[in-house]
Scaffold this motif. Sequence first.
Motif, PDB file in Angstrom:
ATOM      1  N   ASP A 180       0.642  -1.238  -0.096  1.00  0.00           N
ATOM      2  CA  ASP A 180      -0.175   0.278   0.194  1.00  0.00           C
ATOM      3  C   ASP A 180       0.566   1.358  -0.344  1.00  0.00           C
ATOM      4  N   LEU A 181       1.937   1.278   0.765  1.00  0.00           N
ATOM      5  CA  LEU A 181       3.294   2.211   0.706  1.00  0.00           C
ATOM      6  C   LEU A 181       3.817   2.538  -0.295  1.00  0.00           C
ATOM      7  N   ALA A 182       3.841   1.178  -1.910  1.00  0.00           N
ATOM      8  CA  ALA A 182       4.378   2.089  -2.774  1.00  0.00           C
ATOM      9  C   ALA A 182       3.529   1.930  -4.409  1.00  0.00           C
ATOM     10  N   GLY A 183       2.164   1.801  -3.491  1.00  0.00           N
ATOM     11  CA  GLY A 183       1.054   2.601  -4.129  1.00  0.00           C
ATOM     12  C   GLY A 183       0.369   3.262  -4.109  1.00  0.00           C
ATOM     13  N   ALA A 184       0.822   4.004  -2.500  1.00  0.00           N
ATOM     14  CA  ALA A 184       0.933   5.659  -2.457  1.00  0.00           C
ATOM     15  C   ALA A 184       1.646   6.530  -3.180  1.00  0.00           C
ATOM     16  N   ALA A 185       3.169   5.918  -2.850  1.00  0.00           N
ATOM     17  CA  ALA A 185       3.920   6.440  -3.528  1.00  0.00           C
ATOM     18  C   ALA A 185       3.340   6.905  -4.940  1.00  0.00           C
ATOM     19  N   ILE A 186       3.274   5.551  -5.906  1.00  0.00           N
ATOM     20  CA  ILE A 186       2.996   5.576  -6.837  1.00  0.00           C
ATOM     21  C   ILE A 186       1.443   6.990  -7.680  1.00  0.00           C
ATOM     22  N   ALA A 187       0.892   7.310  -6.157  1.00  0.00           N
ATOM     23  CA  ALA A 187      -0.135   7.890  -7.042  1.00  0.00           C
ATOM     24  C   ALA A 187       0.535  10.081  -6.583  1.00  0.00           C
ATOM     25  N   MET A 188       1.530   9.587  -5.526  1.00  0.00           N
ATOM     26  CA  MET A 188       2.406  10.789  -5.294  1.00  0.00           C
ATOM     27  C   MET A 188       3.623  11.030  -6.617  1.00  0.00           C
ATOM     28  N   ALA A 189       3.891  10.165  -7.261  1.00  0.00           N
ATOM     29  CA  ALA A 189       4.194  10.498  -8.331  1.00  0.00           C
ATOM     30  C   ALA A 189       3.531  10.841  -9.667  1.00  0.00           C
ATOM     31  N   LEU A 191       0.429  12.867  -8.509  1.00  0.00           N
ATOM     32  CA  LEU A 191       0.003  14.319  -8.603  1.00  0.00           C
ATOM     33  C   LEU A 191       1.150  15.153  -8.987  1.00  0.00           C
ATOM     34  N   ILE A 192       2.141  15.175  -8.335  1.00  0.00           N
ATOM     35  CA  ILE A 192       3.178  14.967  -9.073  1.00  0.00           C
ATOM     36  C   ILE A 192       3.637  15.939 -10.808  1.00  0.00           C
ATOM     37  N   SER A 193       3.125  14.530 -11.213  1.00  0.00           N
ATOM     38  CA  SER A 193       3.165  14.295 -12.607  1.00  0.00           C
ATOM     39  C   SER A 193       2.456  15.830 -13.248  1.00  0.00           C
ATOM     40  N   PHE A 194       0.843  15.808 -12.898  1.00  0.00           N
ATOM     41  CA  PHE A 194       0.331  16.624 -13.357  1.00  0.00           C
ATOM     42  C   PHE A 194       0.865  17.903 -12.671  1.00  0.00           C
ATOM     43  N   ASN A 195       1.509  18.061 -11.907  1.00  0.00           N
ATOM     44  CA  ASN A 195       2.015  20.047 -11.367  1.00  0.00           C
ATOM     45  C   ASN A 195       2.763  19.946 -12.597  1.00  0.00           C
ATOM     46  N   ARG A 196       3.915  18.883 -12.762  1.00  0.00           N
ATOM     47  CA  ARG A 196       4.809  19.399 -13.942  1.00  0.00           C
ATOM     48  C   ARG A 196       4.374  20.397 -15.014  1.00  0.00           C
ATOM     49  N   PHE A 197       3.594  19.004 -15.134  1.00  0.00           N
ATOM     50  CA  PHE A 197       2.807  19.309 -16.788  1.00  0.00           C
ATOM     51  C   PHE A 197       1.905  20.124 -16.830  1.00  0.00           C
ATOM     52  N   GLY A 198       1.666  21.169 -16.313  1.00  0.00           N
ATOM     53  CA  GLY A 198       1.052  21.970 -16.033  1.00  0.00           C
ATOM     54  C   GLY A 198      -0.739  21.758 -16.094  1.00  0.00           C
ATOM     55  N   VAL A 199      -0.898  20.810 -15.118  1.00  0.00           N
ATOM     56  CA  VAL A 199      -2.630  20.385 -15.180  1.00  0.00           C
ATOM     57  C   VAL A 199      -2.814  21.057 -14.185  1.00  0.00           C
ATOM     58  N   ARG A 200      -4.043  21.937 -14.694  1.00  0.00           N
ATOM     59  CA  ARG A 200      -4.749  23.602 -13.649  1.00  0.00           C
ATOM     60  C   ARG A 200      -6.240  22.878 -13.397  1.00  0.00           C
ATOM     61  N   LEU A 232       0.643  19.329  -1.143  1.00  0.00           N
ATOM     62  CA  LEU A 232       1.484  19.738  -1.595  1.00  0.00           C
ATOM     63  C   LEU A 232       1.847  20.110  -2.906  1.00  0.00           C
ATOM     64  N   THR A 233       0.900  19.576  -3.735  1.00  0.00           N
ATOM     65  CA  THR A 233       1.311  18.972  -4.994  1.00  0.00           C
ATOM     66  C   THR A 233       0.340  19.893  -6.320  1.00  0.00           C
ATOM     67  N   ILE A 234      -0.681  20.968  -5.029  1.00  0.00           N
ATOM     68  CA  ILE A 234      -1.811  21.881  -6.100  1.00  0.00           C
ATOM     69  C   ILE A 234      -0.739  22.422  -6.870  1.00  0.00           C
ATOM     70  N   PRO A 235      -0.864  23.338  -7.524  1.00  0.00           N
ATOM     71  CA  PRO A 235      -0.718  24.215  -8.399  1.00  0.00           C
ATOM     72  C   PRO A 235      -1.278  25.800  -8.031  1.00  0.00           C
ATOM     73  N   MET A 236       0.299  26.467  -6.961  1.00  0.00           N
ATOM     74  CA  MET A 236      -0.512  27.789  -6.810  1.00  0.00           C
ATOM     75  C   MET A 236      -0.244  28.563  -8.198  1.00  0.00           C
ATOM     76  N   GLN A 237       0.525  28.667  -9.104  1.00  0.00           N
ATOM     77  CA  GLN A 237       0.374  28.953 -10.301  1.00  0.00           C
ATOM     78  C   GLN A 237      -0.491  29.864 -11.339  1.00  0.00           C
ATOM     79  N   CYS A 238      -1.085  30.549 -11.408  1.00  0.00           N
ATOM     80  CA  CYS A 238      -2.503  31.247 -12.425  1.00  0.00           C
ATOM     81  C   CYS A 238      -2.412  30.552 -13.838  1.00  0.00           C
ATOM     82  N   THR A 239      -3.204  30.230 -14.317  1.00  0.00           N
ATOM     83  CA  THR A 239      -3.459  29.528 -15.693  1.00  0.00           C
ATOM     84  C   THR A 239      -2.476  30.717 -16.789  1.00  0.00           C
ATOM     85  N   PRO A 240      -1.531  30.588 -17.540  1.00  0.00           N
ATOM     86  CA  PRO A 240      -1.446  31.918 -18.535  1.00  0.00           C
ATOM     87  C   PRO A 240      -2.213  32.660 -18.881  1.00  0.00           C
ATOM     88  N   GLY A 241      -1.706  33.339 -19.469  1.00  0.00           N
ATOM     89  CA  GLY A 241      -3.042  34.698 -20.005  1.00  0.00           C
ATOM     90  C   GLY A 241      -4.362  34.848 -19.087  1.00  0.00           C
TER      91      GLY A 241
END
Length: 396
Positions: A180-189, A191-200, A232-241
């Motif tokens: 389950d800890l490994a599954g939680a780590a995958i879920a976090m990964a 979420l982090i990828s959402f943030n990195r790839f600009g999902v708003r 901690l994964t929720i983006p704080m940046q605004c949508t460009p434009g």
Amino acid sequence: MSRTRSAMPSSIRRFLQSQSSAGLVLMGAAALALIIANSPLGPNYETILHVYVGPLSVGHWINDALMAVFFLLVGLEIKREMLDGQLSTWPRRILPGIAAAGGMMVPALVYLALNRGPTAAGWAIPAATDIAFALGVIALLGNRVPASLRVFLAALAIIDDLGAVMIIAVFYTAKLSLPDLAGAAIAMAVLISFNRFGVRRLTPYLLVGAILWVLVFRSGIHATFAGVMLALTIPMQCTPGRPDGDSDSPLHKLEHALHLPVGFIVVPIFGLANAGVAVLALPAEALVAPVTLGVALGLLIGKVTGVFGFAMLAVRFRLADMPAHAGKRQLLGVALLCGIGFTMSIFITLLAFPGSQILQSEAKLGVLAGSFVSGLLGYALLRSVGAARPKADPAV
């Protein structure tokens, strides 16, 4: 008056006002819980909390699921304050940071001075400050408390919450389930990828966050920690434009959406479910039990000593400046209010003594007693100082 109030950023003003009002509601919920628990309805109160709804009891749904939403809001506030708020620069962090460190260490030492063996597990119970309760007391004082001290208290409580979250993760984690800890780590990964790839959009974060909660719940780490991890994964940046600034930030939108339901529904329900100590049914020795005294004195003496003492040392050695328009007695009054440790203290109580109703009751009794006396003394001191110097803070 409106001109002077505008000197305080509107976002902070809204935060303080909502937290203050929520604190008053929480006081009412805690008082109601005590009345019910010590009335003929007490047995029914306990029975309802142990009724199972699906896989969990009512009490566990409140403490594990509803409180995950509370910790999500705590995580959002920590992230915002660290990136773009009162804790965004080191000069702003120094005084509340040093005071918060003292306010966590000294109460723990006071508790441990009175407790050894199994009861030592409760050392972190008096280490937390309840910002809603504390700001609720300040709300009763009106403009007697300088705005700078209100912001100081809010910043200190945010750091306190961060410390409490870390303590829960490190010291109050049960045996871990690696799959389950490994599954939680995958879920976090994810979420982090959402943030990195600009999902708003918030929907993908919340859907994966729900999966994260289940996996963390099953992993052995307390389920509420999933709320902080998601925040901690929720983006704080605004949508460009987009020109609308903070209102378009996913973090700000979610934080704004959660403030009222958490402050006026989630936390009061938690208080109603957990503050009900059947004091009349406790043996007389519970009033002077090491756990009761350790928690009560940790909040009443340890908190004020740690917060005020460390803050004055920081000012004395020129590591930080005294809050504007505030004197030592006013700072002492706010330090006393930091001894109100309700929500997080009771939450840690449940983790520290999971198998002992007696120790939980003693710790809750200590929380209620220490918080009540600290709040009463802090209110009285701030009221007397404010009455003597009504023009000390022209900024409020």
